[in-house]
Structure formats: C-alpha cells, structure tokens
Scaffold this motif. Structure first.
Motif, PDB file in Angstrom:
ATOM      1  N   LYS A  24       0.845  -1.190   0.000  1.00 63.62           N
ATOM      2  CA  LYS A  24       0.000   0.000   0.000  1.00 63.62           C
ATOM      3  C   LYS A  24       0.884   1.245   0.000  1.00 63.62           C
ATOM      4  N   PRO A  25       1.550   1.538  -1.116  1.00 66.22           N
ATOM      5  CA  PRO A  25       2.425   2.718  -1.150  1.00 66.22           C
ATOM      6  C   PRO A  25       1.696   3.968  -0.651  1.00 66.22           C
ATOM      7  N   GLY A  26       2.415   4.757   0.134  1.00 67.53           N
ATOM      8  CA  GLY A  26       1.800   5.907   0.795  1.00 67.53           C
ATOM      9  C   GLY A  26       1.448   5.620   2.233  1.00 67.53           C
ATOM     10  N   HIS A  27       1.518   4.344   2.631  1.00 65.34           N
ATOM     11  CA  HIS A  27       1.238   3.923   4.002  1.00 65.34           C
ATOM     12  C   HIS A  27       2.360   2.993   4.474  1.00 65.34           C
ATOM     13  N   ILE A  28       2.531   2.906   5.781  1.00 70.23           N
ATOM     14  CA  ILE A  28       3.486   1.948   6.329  1.00 70.23           C
ATOM     15  C   ILE A  28       2.815   0.584   6.306  1.00 70.23           C
ATOM     16  N   SER A  29       3.107  -0.176   5.279  1.00 70.57           N
ATOM     17  CA  SER A  29       2.473  -1.478   5.110  1.00 70.57           C
ATOM     18  C   SER A  29       3.315  -2.334   4.171  1.00 70.57           C
ATOM     19  N   THR A  30       3.664  -3.529   4.624  1.00 72.65           N
ATOM     20  CA  THR A  30       4.395  -4.474   3.785  1.00 72.65           C
ATOM     21  C   THR A  30       3.730  -5.845   3.872  1.00 72.65           C
ATOM     22  N   ARG A  31       4.039  -6.679   2.883  1.00 65.24           N
ATOM     23  CA  ARG A  31       3.459  -8.027   2.828  1.00 65.24           C
ATOM     24  C   ARG A  31       4.510  -8.981   2.265  1.00 65.24           C
ATOM     25  N   ILE A  32       4.542 -10.204   2.778  1.00 64.09           N
ATOM     26  CA  ILE A  32       5.434 -11.219   2.244  1.00 64.09           C
ATOM     27  C   ILE A  32       4.720 -11.957   1.120  1.00 64.09           C
ATOM     28  N   ASP A  33       5.319 -11.922  -0.068  1.00 62.80           N
ATOM     29  CA  ASP A  33       4.776 -12.601  -1.242  1.00 62.80           C
ATOM     30  C   ASP A  33       5.721 -13.711  -1.685  1.00 62.80           C
ATOM     31  N   THR A  34       5.196 -14.593  -2.507  1.00 64.00           N
ATOM     32  CA  THR A  34       6.018 -15.593  -3.179  1.00 64.00           C
ATOM     33  C   THR A  34       6.201 -15.132  -4.618  1.00 64.00           C
ATOM     34  N   VAL A  35       7.458 -14.994  -5.059  1.00 60.03           N
ATOM     35  CA  VAL A  35       7.748 -14.489  -6.401  1.00 60.03           C
ATOM     36  C   VAL A  35       8.642 -15.482  -7.140  1.00 60.03           C
ATOM     37  N   CYS A  55      16.931   0.917   5.741  1.00 64.66           N
ATOM     38  CA  CYS A  55      17.377   2.312   5.710  1.00 64.66           C
ATOM     39  C   CYS A  55      16.161   3.239   5.686  1.00 64.66           C
ATOM     40  N   HIS A  56      16.351   4.458   6.168  1.00 69.25           N
ATOM     41  CA  HIS A  56      15.244   5.416   6.135  1.00 69.25           C
ATOM     42  C   HIS A  56      14.813   5.716   4.704  1.00 69.25           C
ATOM     43  N   SER A  57      15.736   5.556   3.744  1.00 74.03           N
ATOM     44  CA  SER A  57      15.352   5.758   2.346  1.00 74.03           C
ATOM     45  C   SER A  57      14.320   4.734   1.897  1.00 74.03           C
ATOM     46  N   ASP A  58      14.371   3.516   2.450  1.00 71.79           N
ATOM     47  CA  ASP A  58      13.342   2.523   2.137  1.00 71.79           C
ATOM     48  C   ASP A  58      11.974   3.011   2.599  1.00 71.79           C
ATOM     49  N   HIS A  59      11.949   3.586   3.789  1.00 77.28           N
ATOM     50  CA  HIS A  59      10.703   4.163   4.315  1.00 77.28           C
ATOM     51  C   HIS A  59      10.202   5.262   3.386  1.00 77.28           C
ATOM     52  N   SER A  60      11.113   6.120   2.923  1.00 76.88           N
ATOM     53  CA  SER A  60      10.713   7.227   2.053  1.00 76.88           C
ATOM     54  C   SER A  60      10.144   6.723   0.732  1.00 76.88           C
ATOM     55  N   ILE A  61      10.777   5.705   0.150  1.00 74.33           N
ATOM     56  CA  ILE A  61      10.279   5.141  -1.110  1.00 74.33           C
ATOM     57  C   ILE A  61       8.893   4.550  -0.915  1.00 74.33           C
ATOM     58  N   MET A  62       8.689   3.852   0.190  1.00 74.79           N
ATOM     59  CA  MET A  62       7.395   3.243   0.464  1.00 74.79           C
ATOM     60  C   MET A  62       6.293   4.287   0.616  1.00 74.79           C
ATOM     61  N   MET A  63       6.635   5.447   1.167  1.00 75.97           N
ATOM     62  CA  MET A  63       5.628   6.440   1.511  1.00 75.97           C
ATOM     63  C   MET A  63       5.312   7.428   0.398  1.00 75.97           C
ATOM     64  N   LYS A  64       6.127   7.440  -0.679  1.00 77.75           N
ATOM     65  CA  LYS A  64       5.958   8.477  -1.686  1.00 77.75           C
ATOM     66  C   LYS A  64       5.684   7.893  -3.063  1.00 77.75           C
ATOM     67  N   PRO A  65       4.805   8.563  -3.844  1.00 83.31           N
ATOM     68  CA  PRO A  65       4.702   8.200  -5.259  1.00 83.31           C
ATOM     69  C   PRO A  65       6.016   8.573  -5.940  1.00 83.31           C
ATOM     70  N   PRO A  66       6.395   7.921  -7.040  1.00 86.76           N
ATOM     71  CA  PRO A  66       5.581   7.031  -7.868  1.00 86.76           C
ATOM     72  C   PRO A  66       5.776   5.548  -7.573  1.00 86.76           C
ATOM     73  N   THR A  67       6.133   5.199  -6.336  1.00 84.94           N
ATOM     74  CA  THR A  67       6.296   3.790  -5.991  1.00 84.94           C
ATOM     75  C   THR A  67       5.005   3.032  -6.263  1.00 84.94           C
ATOM     76  N   LEU A  68       5.131   1.861  -6.882  1.00 89.25           N
ATOM     77  CA  LEU A  68       3.975   1.052  -7.249  1.00 89.25           C
ATOM     78  C   LEU A  68       3.751  -0.063  -6.241  1.00 89.25           C
ATOM     79  N   ALA A  69       2.490  -0.447  -6.054  1.00 83.77           N
ATOM     80  CA  ALA A  69       2.171  -1.590  -5.201  1.00 83.77           C
ATOM     81  C   ALA A  69       2.855  -2.832  -5.760  1.00 83.77           C
ATOM     82  N   GLY A  70       3.439  -3.617  -4.872  1.00 86.22           N
ATOM     83  CA  GLY A  70       4.149  -4.816  -5.290  1.00 86.22           C
ATOM     84  C   GLY A  70       5.642  -4.623  -5.451  1.00 86.22           C
TER      85      GLY A  70
END
Length: 372
Positions: A24-35, A55-70
C-alpha cells in the motif's frame, strides 16, 4: 568456441522464493509474497541473499509516489552468488562468492557523472528497491560489475548496513574537506547513518567528533569515539534554546573556533538550520539526511557570512564502487562496526513504524532466512 554458458538454473535452486513488497504505497504497510526466482542474463549474477539492512530511504520510497504496489524494496543486501550469467561477462566472480547489493544497483558507466566517479547521479542510474527489485527478498539479480565483494571476517549481518549507510557517510566525510585533528559535528550521531559516521570519522580518519542526538543515545555515541555529546532534549525548541545549543556546540570545538565540518545525518530542517552556526572559517556543511515534507532552504546560508568566512555547503549522495570497497575494508580492519538488531521478514512493517517514531538505535537488519 564461445563463452561457457552457466545460466541454466541448478535443479536444487527454488523456482520461487519469498519477498517483502510494499502493498500500500503511501502507508506503512508491507506483505510477504512468493515471487518467481529469475534467471541471470549476460553480465548478471543471481545472488542468494541472507541479510538486508533497513534504511530510512526505504521508508521514504514506500511512503511516496511514484512507488507502485508490489515493489520489492531494500538496498543493503548481502548473500552468495549461486548462478553466473556467463563466465566471460562476469569477470573474476565465482560461484559461492559473498557479495553486497547497494542503493545504486547499476550505472551506465559512460555518462559524465560515471566518468567522474559520481555513481549515484549517473544519468541512467538503477536504484535498488525503486522500479528495480530490491534486497528485501531471498534471491536477486545484480550486474556482475557492480556487486561489492564482502571481506572474510565481516559477518553478513554487519556488512549489510555498510552498503548504504557506511558508504554514504564515508563519502560525505571525504567531501567535507576536514583534515586529521580537526573537529566535525554530527547531528543524528546515534542513528543508522550517524553511528557509522562517528566511527569512520574518529577511528578511520583521525577527526575529533561532537555528536548531537537525544540523551538515550549518549552512551552509544561516546563509546564509538565521540569526544563530546550534546543532548537535544535539554534544549527548548524556541530561538533561545537553539541559540544555547549553538553556543554549547561551539564551546565544545577545539579552541572554540567552530567546527571544520558538520555532517548532517538526520532528516531535520532544524538541524540544517543550526548547522551553519557551528562552523569555523573555511568550514563545510555536508547534506546527507533528507528532510521530509515541504522543501525548506537552509537557514543561515547568508551570502555575506559565507563569503567572509569562506564557508561551503556540499551535497553528498552515496559513494562509488571504490568507496564501497574502502568502507568494507575498514570493517575488516575493525575500524567500523555496525550496531544492529536482527529481525525476521515478518517484522518489516513494525521496523518502519519504530523508525518513524525515532525509536531505532543503530541499524535494523532483516534476516531473510526467517520468514516469521
């Protein structure tokens, strides 16, 4: 006969593996998937990752567009090479080599920035965890010419945060111009970047360090080599408190003349606003931490004062391949040691929440062999 092809998957390797995605980019939310476990092409290697720093940069990428779900995040990964794309294009790398994956996943090597050794601002840079699959997963592809060898004797969980945090502060300290025996001030000294900067500055470069952070981090910062520590919690948040903090920092510098450099390792506009006042003549502020929210100019960057004292403001992104090797060499020699906490893959959302509350000391490392 052409180069020997080795890109056929070993039957013992899995066809699929676990990865942590931003669901859910824009929110603090992660999920474990099988890829699906990918196959390396020419000039690529497949790395079986065991650890990834957070890293805090990971948090920033998760919280900001244009990061895509998945999107699979992460950019501080360590593991072993399990498949070579082909021997000729992979240089001296061998199966079983332990290597690191960095913030910069790969560069073009031909633009002006690359030719100048400024990898992070390559015109065609690929960033781990942003469009390019990152290191919060058990297997990842990487360019053979861009992985970093991990020295024997440096545990993988300790090496992982050095691949971004360590390289970043080492490059920043080099850009600062500070010379052995001179004083550097490090706001955010007890955090993921700062605690590495304190060690590299004091033990690796012969600099005298004043650390700034909250009081609960004083023991850690002093143990890493800081001569002095300024506890932020003892100062009010108004102008009077800020003026008192500046006076105390300057009083702690050698001969009370101000610091040779300030390495801002926190994403705080207040820290940046105070930084210019910490400097002595010919001093530099090196911008490392990135404040979130609206962009704010650095308070105190007054042309007249900067000319009169010959002051500098320097931007510094992560380092290049050579600086990565030098940082890991310092770890092998015991100059820098990551202070970290291990967590399983399932705890990444919790880690980001703790990071947002500024409750993290040192660095968090994800053990990719532990799903739950």
């Amino acid at each position: 006969m052409g180069p020997q092809q080795t890109n056929i998957m070993d039957p013992q390797l899995p066809t699929h593996h676990k990865a942590i995605v931003y669901d859910k980019p824009g929110h603090i939310s992660t999920r474990i998937d099988t890829v699906e476990t990918p196959r390396p092409g020419v000039g690529e290697v497949l790395v079986h990752l065991t650890h990834s720093g957070v890293c805090h940069s990971d948090h920033s990428i998760m919280m900001k567009p244009p990061t895509l779900a998945g999107q699979v995040g992460g950019h501080e990964g360590v593991g072993t090479i399990v498949v070579l794309g082909d021997e000729a294009s992979c240089g001296t790398l061998k199966l079983g080599d332990r290597v690191g994956i960095k913030w910069v996943a790969g560069v073009c090597g031909t633009c002006m920035a690359c030719l100048a050794g400024r990898d992070a601002i390559c015109a065609n840079v690929k960033i781990s965890g942003l469009y390019t699959p990152g290191t919060f997963q058990q297997y990842v592809l990487a360019p053979a010419n861009y992985v970093t060898p991990i020295p024997d004797g440096v545990p993988s969980e300790m090496a992982a945060p050095l691949l971004c945090g360590g390289i970043t502060v080492y490059a920043a300290l080099r850009k600062s111009g500070a010379q052995p025996g001179e004083c550097v001030v490090i706001p955010g000294a007890g955090g993921g970047l700062g605690h590495l900067a304190v060690q590299i500055a004091s033990r690796g470069m012969g600099l005298r360090v004043i650390g700034i952070d909250t009081g609960d981090k004083e023991a850690l910062v002093r143990s890493l080599g800081a001569e002095a520590f300024i506890d932020l919690t003892k100062y009010s948040r108004d102008k009077e408190g800020s003026d008192k903090l500046v006076a105390d920092v300057r009083a702690a510098t050698p001969r009370v003349t101000g610091a040779a450099s300030v390495i801002v390792c926190t994403g705080s506009n207040t820290a940046y606003g105070q930084s210019m006042s910490f400097l002595g003549f010919d001093g530099s502020v090196v911008c490392v931490g990135l404040p979130e929210g609206d962009s704010v100019p650095i308070t105190g960057a007054i042309p007249g004062a900067m000319v009169a004292q010959e002051l500098r403001i320097v931007g510094s992104a992560v380092g290049n391949r050579k600086e990565a090797i030098e940082t890991l060499d310092m770890a092998a020699r015991g100059v820098v040691r990551t202070h970290f906490t291990l967590e399983p893959m399932s705890k990444l959302t919790d880690v980001f929440e703790r990071m947002e509350r500024m409750e993290v000391q040192g660095r968090i490392v994800i053990d990719l062999s532990r799903v739950d």
